[in-house]
Design a protein around this motif. Structure first.
Motif, PDB file in Angstrom:
ATOM      1  N   MET A  14      17.100  22.329  18.953  1.00 57.72           N
ATOM      2  CA  MET A  14      18.241  22.275  19.843  1.00 57.72           C
ATOM      3  C   MET A  14      18.160  23.477  20.784  1.00 57.72           C
ATOM      4  SD  MET A  14      22.336  22.414  18.939  1.00 57.72           S
ATOM      5  CE  MET A  14      22.498  20.866  18.132  1.00 57.72           C
ATOM      6  N   PRO A  15      18.271  23.249  22.088  1.00 60.63           N
ATOM      7  CA  PRO A  15      18.207  24.357  23.051  1.00 60.63           C
ATOM      8  C   PRO A  15      19.400  25.305  22.886  1.00 60.63           C
ATOM      9  CG  PRO A  15      18.042  22.218  24.169  1.00 60.63           C
ATOM     10  CD  PRO A  15      18.341  21.955  22.733  1.00 60.63           C
ATOM     11  N   TRP A  16      19.221  26.540  23.346  1.00 56.98           N
ATOM     12  CA  TRP A  16      20.245  27.582  23.191  1.00 56.98           C
ATOM     13  C   TRP A  16      21.537  27.221  23.895  1.00 56.98           C
ATOM     14  CZ3 TRP A  16      22.345  29.954  27.369  1.00 56.98           C
ATOM     15  CH2 TRP A  16      21.656  29.817  28.579  1.00 56.98           C
ATOM     16  N   TRP A  17      21.482  26.552  25.028  1.00 55.85           N
ATOM     17  CA  TRP A  17      22.694  26.233  25.774  1.00 55.85           C
ATOM     18  C   TRP A  17      23.567  25.229  25.019  1.00 55.85           C
ATOM     19  CZ3 TRP A  17      23.220  21.180  27.271  1.00 55.85           C
ATOM     20  CH2 TRP A  17      22.051  20.407  27.316  1.00 55.85           C
ATOM     21  N   GLN A  18      22.958  24.374  24.193  1.00 51.93           N
ATOM     22  CA  GLN A  18      23.763  23.466  23.387  1.00 51.93           C
ATOM     23  C   GLN A  18      24.510  24.225  22.287  1.00 51.93           C
ATOM     24  OE1 GLN A  18      20.978  20.457  22.119  1.00 51.93           O
ATOM     25  NE2 GLN A  18      21.505  19.126  23.850  1.00 51.93           N
ATOM     26  N   TRP A  19      23.882  25.277  21.752  1.00 51.45           N
ATOM     27  CA  TRP A  19      24.563  26.131  20.788  1.00 51.45           C
ATOM     28  C   TRP A  19      25.767  26.811  21.428  1.00 51.45           C
ATOM     29  CZ3 TRP A  19      23.975  26.075  15.744  1.00 51.45           C
ATOM     30  CH2 TRP A  19      22.797  25.580  15.202  1.00 51.45           C
ATOM     31  N   VAL A  20      25.575  27.286  22.647  1.00 49.96           N
ATOM     32  CA  VAL A  20      26.668  27.947  23.366  1.00 49.96           C
ATOM     33  C   VAL A  20      27.826  26.974  23.583  1.00 49.96           C
ATOM     34  CG1 VAL A  20      27.310  29.008  25.570  1.00 49.96           C
ATOM     35  CG2 VAL A  20      25.150  29.621  24.471  1.00 49.96           C
ATOM     36  N   ILE A  21      27.514  25.735  23.962  1.00 53.39           N
ATOM     37  CA  ILE A  21      28.564  24.730  24.179  1.00 53.39           C
ATOM     38  C   ILE A  21      29.268  24.410  22.862  1.00 53.39           C
ATOM     39  CG2 ILE A  21      28.974  22.306  24.795  1.00 53.39           C
ATOM     40  CD1 ILE A  21      26.816  22.638  26.952  1.00 53.39           C
TER      41      ILE A  21
END
Length: 146
Positions: free
Chosen positions: A1-8
């Motif tokens: 999972m990309p980092w930006w999905q974690w942020v979201i």
């Protein structure tokens, strides 16, 4: 999972937490107000520095005491409580200096004594009238000479 999905995902969880906290505050306030006799009142918790230490809250009258609850707390218990027979009204004043920005716009500062301790509350003029009536309305058979 990309980092930006974690942020979201984290942002979504934080938003959900804030919404749940807000809902809990509304439900707590409704639960406290169901007995009636509640009003907006600020209490000066810290009196070391002039014009500082005010905390927004809600007051509730019970048969023989005034209970004070913090606005942004989830606790069902009052933070402070004063018994009617021990509370003595000393007077009122207008908010001064930084107090004008801390308190609600139309509130007055009420000075009282309780068990030798100085108590400062801030409430609207209408709430002050109710507060004074509550103080004077004692049970039949009360010793009025005190």
């Amino acid at each position: 999972m990309p980092w930006w999905q974690w942020v979201i995902d984290v942002a979504g969880l934080l938003l959900l937490g804030v919404l749940l906290y807000g809902l809990a505050l509304v439900l707590r306030r409704r639960w406290l107000a169901r007995r009636g006799g509640t009003f907006e009142v600020s209490h000066r918790l810290h009196q070391q520095r002039p014009d500082r230490g005010w905390v927004l809250g809600m007051g509730r009258y019970t048969e023989d005491s005034l209970e004070w609850f913090r606005v942004f707390s989830l606790s069902p218990r009052p933070r402070s409580s004063w018994r009617r027979g021990e509370l003595v009204y000393d007077g009122r004043r207008e908010p001064q200096g930084p107090e004008r920005h801390t308190l609600y716009p139309d509130h007055l500062v009420i000075c009282c004594q309780s068990r030798g301790e100085h108590v400062e509350l801030a409430m609207s003029p209408a709430s002050l009238t109710g507060f004074q009536s509550w103080l004077e309305a004692r049970r039949p058979g009360t010793d009025w000479s005190r």
